[in-house]
Write a protein that holds these residues in place. Sequence first.
Motif, PDB file in Angstrom:
ATOM      1  N   ARG A  15      -0.245  -2.801   7.467  1.00  0.00           N
ATOM      2  CA  ARG A  15       0.508  -2.685   6.216  1.00  0.00           C
ATOM      3  C   ARG A  15      -0.069  -3.562   5.105  1.00  0.00           C
ATOM      4  NH1 ARG A  15       4.963   0.054   7.987  1.00  0.00           N
ATOM      5  NH2 ARG A  15       5.344  -0.159  10.227  1.00  0.00           N
ATOM      6  N   SER A  16      -1.210  -4.137   5.324  1.00  0.00           N
ATOM      7  CA  SER A  16      -1.822  -4.980   4.300  1.00  0.00           C
ATOM      8  C   SER A  16      -2.394  -4.118   3.182  1.00  0.00           C
ATOM      9  CB  SER A  16      -2.936  -5.838   4.912  1.00  0.00           C
ATOM     10  OG  SER A  16      -3.961  -5.000   5.447  1.00  0.00           O
ATOM     11  N   LYS A  51       3.913   0.402   3.048  1.00  0.00           N
ATOM     12  CA  LYS A  51       3.333  -0.898   2.727  1.00  0.00           C
ATOM     13  C   LYS A  51       4.186  -1.712   1.764  1.00  0.00           C
ATOM     14  CE  LYS A  51      -1.484   0.212   3.693  1.00  0.00           C
ATOM     15  NZ  LYS A  51      -2.886   0.030   3.274  1.00  0.00           N
ATOM     16  N   LEU A  52       4.935  -1.035   0.892  1.00  0.00           N
ATOM     17  CA  LEU A  52       5.752  -1.727  -0.093  1.00  0.00           C
ATOM     18  C   LEU A  52       7.097  -1.032  -0.198  1.00  0.00           C
ATOM     19  CD1 LEU A  52       3.001  -2.076  -2.828  1.00  0.00           C
ATOM     20  CD2 LEU A  52       3.995  -4.019  -1.604  1.00  0.00           C
ATOM     21  N   PRO A  71       6.358  -6.535  -0.065  1.00  0.00           N
ATOM     22  CA  PRO A  71       5.640  -5.969   1.076  1.00  0.00           C
ATOM     23  C   PRO A  71       6.615  -5.633   2.194  1.00  0.00           C
ATOM     24  CG  PRO A  71       4.554  -7.965   0.283  1.00  0.00           C
ATOM     25  CD  PRO A  71       5.869  -7.879  -0.419  1.00  0.00           C
TER      26      PRO A  71
END
Length: 403
Positions: free
Chosen positions: A183-184, A374-375, A387
């Motif tokens: 998820r970065s 991711k967000l 995040p």
Amino acid sequence: MNETLELLLAIGLPTLAALGTAVAVVSRRRRRPPTLPPAERAPETPPADAPPTDAPPTEGLVPPPVTEPDVVVPDTPAELAPELEVPEAVGGRLARLRGRLARSGSPLGARLLAVLSRDHLTEDDWDELEETLLLADVGAGPTGELIDALRTEVRVRGIQDPAAARALLREQLVALVDPSLDRSLATQPVVGDDGEPRPAVVLVVGVNGTGKTTTVGKLARVLVAEGRTVVLGAADTFRAAAADQLETWGSRVGVPTVRSDRDGADPAAVAFDAVRTGRSTGADVVLVDTAGRLQNKAGLMDELGKITRVITREAPLSEVLLVLDATTGQNGMNQARVFAEVAGVTGVVLTKLDGTAKGGIVVAVQRELGLPVKLVGLGEGADDLAPFDVDDFVDGLLGDGTA
């Protein structure tokens, strides 16, 4: 007869001439201004080139007061540079995600816990659990898997109290949301084939009404809070308000916006200029906003493909984020599928996630498309983008911040 006429003329003409002279003199006297006594006469102003004369004595005379001009001197300078806002640190946003979901009532988690905490679970109870998950847009496949896992664990562990039921449900939901997904955000500058640095380019796509432009502005604040330098690209040229809105977001945190001076300009050209500006200024990240598009508009989707091709001539795409409304349900899945095919989506941003019973869309998107969330958007505040964290999300759904 002639003698009489000559006599009248001789007498009348001098008389008329005398009368006319008298009238003219009286008229001139009436037009002449009255003569004032010497004490009341205004002093004559000598011409500018007149030689100086002895000034009259001034002793005993009081000079007239000096009238100052009407000038307002401001306390502060006329033009002050706008004070830049300091975005909230990302760490504080993660904690707020869990808190807001918990305070919202967490209808999904509350209903699941209410059923699992019953002394004896009947088939009707399991049907209720399944219906709750389907209504939350978890999807048929993931719902079936979760129900089967819960049935097995309840039978093996002999769950009878609310605390044990919550622990079991949390464990299974975390596994369903899948903490193993990356998820970065890829926002680190890259090096091109020529050895020159390139900014990370993040393309943001989505349909109208999902909060896409706002998400781009909020994402800029996230990056600024992390110490990154950012350039915004307003490639939504079909809606003038979008460029204005994006420029406003950027100006608050000192981020420049590249935009077109005319409506309807080529979005690909604007995106290209934004990436080139980011490269020339040494920016870390370029965020490109695009026009909202419906998945059934083939022409607009082709244009999105053109934007992608043009951008990659200047720098590779680091991320393609799809903005989805968490309340749209399964329709969001169709949108995500088409965008993934055209634009190569790498991650999802879910907006309007606070206080919604549709949190299951997180699971559905990830399971059916293989795209990580991711967000997440938590509200309407400037720093309400965070995040996505699996543990915080599940704890928020369950209405408690502790495991």
